[in-house]
Scaffold this active site. Structure first.
Site, mmCIF file in Angstrom:
data_model
loop_
_atom_site.group_PDB
_atom_site.id
_atom_site.type_symbol
_atom_site.label_atom_id
_atom_site.label_comp_id
_atom_site.label_asym_id
_atom_site.label_seq_id
_atom_site.Cartn_x
_atom_site.Cartn_y
_atom_site.Cartn_z
ATOM 1 N N SER A 142 11.326 -8.401 11.412
ATOM 2 C CA SER A 142 11.533 -9.425 12.442
ATOM 3 C C SER A 142 11.397 -8.798 13.815
ATOM 4 C CB SER A 142 12.937 -10.015 12.288
ATOM 5 O OG SER A 142 13.261 -10.824 13.400
ATOM 6 N N TYR A 155 22.117 -9.846 11.132
ATOM 7 C CA TYR A 155 20.680 -10.046 10.859
ATOM 8 C C TYR A 155 19.872 -8.896 11.458
ATOM 9 C CZ TYR A 155 16.109 -12.422 10.831
ATOM 10 O OH TYR A 155 14.779 -12.760 10.640
HETATM 11 N N1 LIG Z 1 11.202 -18.028 10.959
HETATM 12 C C1 LIG Z 1 11.199 -17.033 11.835
HETATM 13 O O1 LIG Z 1 11.074 -17.251 13.055
HETATM 14 C C2 LIG Z 1 11.286 -15.610 11.379
HETATM 15 C C3 LIG Z 1 11.076 -14.616 12.336
HETATM 16 C C4 LIG Z 1 11.119 -13.284 11.944
HETATM 17 C C5 LIG Z 1 11.361 -12.965 10.625
HETATM 18 N N2 LIG Z 1 11.567 -13.955 9.709
HETATM 19 C C6 LIG Z 1 11.787 -13.525 8.328
HETATM 20 O O2 LIG Z 1 10.812 -14.124 7.505
HETATM 21 C C7 LIG Z 1 11.314 -14.265 6.173
HETATM 22 C C8 LIG Z 1 11.074 -15.685 5.688
HETATM 23 O O3 LIG Z 1 11.820 -16.559 6.500
HETATM 24 P P1 LIG Z 1 11.450 -18.096 6.757
HETATM 25 O O4 LIG Z 1 11.375 -18.270 8.220
HETATM 26 O O5 LIG Z 1 10.295 -18.512 5.911
HETATM 27 O O6 LIG Z 1 12.825 -18.750 6.276
HETATM 28 P P2 LIG Z 1 13.176 -19.874 5.191
HETATM 29 O O7 LIG Z 1 14.654 -20.013 5.277
HETATM 30 O O8 LIG Z 1 12.331 -21.061 5.416
HETATM 31 O O9 LIG Z 1 12.761 -19.200 3.810
HETATM 32 C C9 LIG Z 1 13.499 -18.146 3.259
HETATM 33 C C10 LIG Z 1 13.484 -18.291 1.757
HETATM 34 O O10 LIG Z 1 14.238 -17.203 1.201
HETATM 35 C C11 LIG Z 1 14.997 -17.728 0.132
HETATM 36 N N3 LIG Z 1 16.157 -16.893 -0.159
HETATM 37 C C12 LIG Z 1 17.302 -16.749 0.564
HETATM 38 N N4 LIG Z 1 18.154 -15.947 -0.059
HETATM 39 C C13 LIG Z 1 17.563 -15.559 -1.226
HETATM 40 C C14 LIG Z 1 17.962 -14.729 -2.308
HETATM 41 N N5 LIG Z 1 19.171 -14.135 -2.337
HETATM 42 N N6 LIG Z 1 17.082 -14.541 -3.324
HETATM 43 C C15 LIG Z 1 15.886 -15.163 -3.307
HETATM 44 N N7 LIG Z 1 15.463 -15.967 -2.327
HETATM 45 C C16 LIG Z 1 16.296 -16.172 -1.295
HETATM 46 C C17 LIG Z 1 15.408 -19.120 0.586
HETATM 47 O O11 LIG Z 1 15.815 -19.945 -0.490
HETATM 48 C C18 LIG Z 1 14.146 -19.602 1.282
HETATM 49 O O12 LIG Z 1 13.284 -20.290 0.410
HETATM 50 C C19 LIG Z 1 12.789 -13.869 6.240
HETATM 51 O O13 LIG Z 1 12.944 -12.545 5.795
HETATM 52 C C20 LIG Z 1 13.100 -13.966 7.725
HETATM 53 O O14 LIG Z 1 14.167 -13.129 8.097
HETATM 54 C C21 LIG Z 1 11.545 -15.261 10.058
#
Ligand SMILES: NC(=O)c1ccc[n+]([C@@H]2O[C@H](COP(=O)([O-])OP(=O)(O)OC[C@H]3O[C@@H](n4cnc5c(N)ncnc54)[C@H](O)[C@@H]3O)[C@@H](O)[C@H]2O)c1
Length: 247
Positions: A142, A155
């Site tokens: 991130s 986080y």
């Molecule tokens: N959205 C953003 O702006 C952003 C920015 C930087 C990094 N990220 C990272 O990107 C990745 C994906 O995030 P996203 O934005 O698609 O979020 P999201 O919440 O839409 O998707 C995350 C998914 O992870 C699953 N998950 C959570 N805990 C879990 C577990 N214990 N076992 C298996 N699955 C699990 C959830 O059910 C969900 O489907 C994450 O690691 C997040 O930290 C997101």
């Protein structure tokens, strides 16, 4: 000769693939010829995301924080698709809290899912990827691993840790034919970003030089590159996919 972008030799596990970025990573990789095992806690959404991708995709329910579950997931990928060549550690949570607000439960949950999850994943997948003749691991970190994010204490801690783990794993796994790289997305249009309170309003957009949030597809193209042979000489690298937000 293999076409640029072709992933027909790739068999990948993508965690957190029921929705958001993970679902898009699986879609883009399948579109380019890969076979993908999608995993997530969310069973109905995960089954639906995999079903939409056809025969080269399958879903397995999975809690990335459970080390024993990883044995089952890696075995499922090998059984279904014959081998495993890539792992995308994408599953993650963000439960905003400042340092004084961070209770033991919030801290432990972030560590279990965002940090231990990718550790268990790399440990379980590496022998299978080596058996397949080598491959790639991509860890989704991130922009919060580039600076001190307000309200994201636990986080940020886990995403900084994952950067370090990616580099350490890159050095250790290179002799076994496994490349390990990290992607650091900025703000991506997913359920997570709206759930933690970001909106595409003027104040937010003013911080992003390219003038928009990332789409999951913007990040998916970087993932596809890092699992493909196009990135054969990249390991221990960090791709910041943030529209210039942290430039
Ligand atoms: N959205 C953003 O702006 C952003 C920015 C930087 C990094 N990220 C990272 O990107 C990745 C994906 O995030 P996203 O934005 O698609 O979020 P999201 O919440 O839409 O998707 C995350 C998914 O992870 C699953 N998950 C959570 N805990 C879990 C577990 N214990 N076992 C298996 N699955 C699990 C959830 O059910 C969900 O489907 C994450 O690691 C997040 O930290 C997101």
């Amino acid at each position: 000769m293999t076409e640029i972008g072709d992933l027909s030799a790739t068999v990948a596990i993508v965690t957190g693939a029921a929705r958001g970025q993970g679902a898009e990573f699986a879609r883009v990789m399948c579109e380019r010829g890969a076979s993908v095992l999608l995993t997530d806690l969310r069973e109905d959404e995960g089954e639906a995301s995999a079903a939409a991708l056809g025969d080269r995709a399958a879903f397995v329910p999975h809690d990335v924080a459970d080390p024993r579950a990883w044995t089952t997931v890696v075995a499922a990928a090998e059984e279904r698709f014959g081998r495993l060549t890539a792992l995308v550690n994408n599953a993650g949570i963000n439960r905003p809290a400042t340092l004084p607000e961070t209770d033991d439960e919030n801290w432990s949950l972030h560590l279990a899912i965002n940090q231990s999850g990718p550790f268990y994943g790399m440990r379980a997948a590496a022998p299978a990827i080596e058996r397949a003749g080598g491959g790639a691991i991509v860890n989704i970190c991130s922009g919060s691993a580039l600076h001190g994010s307000h309200r994201f204490f636990a986080y940020s801690a886990t995403k900084w840790a994952l950067r370090g783990m990616s580099r350490a794993a890159a050095v250790e796994l290179a002799p076994r034919g496994i490349r390990v790289n990290a992607i650091l997305p900025g703000l991506v249009e997913t359920p997570m970003v709206s759930e933690v309170g970001f909106q595409a309003d003027a104040a937010t957009l003013a911080k992003i030089p390219l003038g928009r949030l990332a789409t999951p597809a913007d990040v998916a193209r970087a993932v596809a590159f890092l699992v493909s042979s196009e990135s054969a000489y990249l390991t221990g690298a960090e791709l910041v996919v943030d529209g210039g937000m942290f430039a």
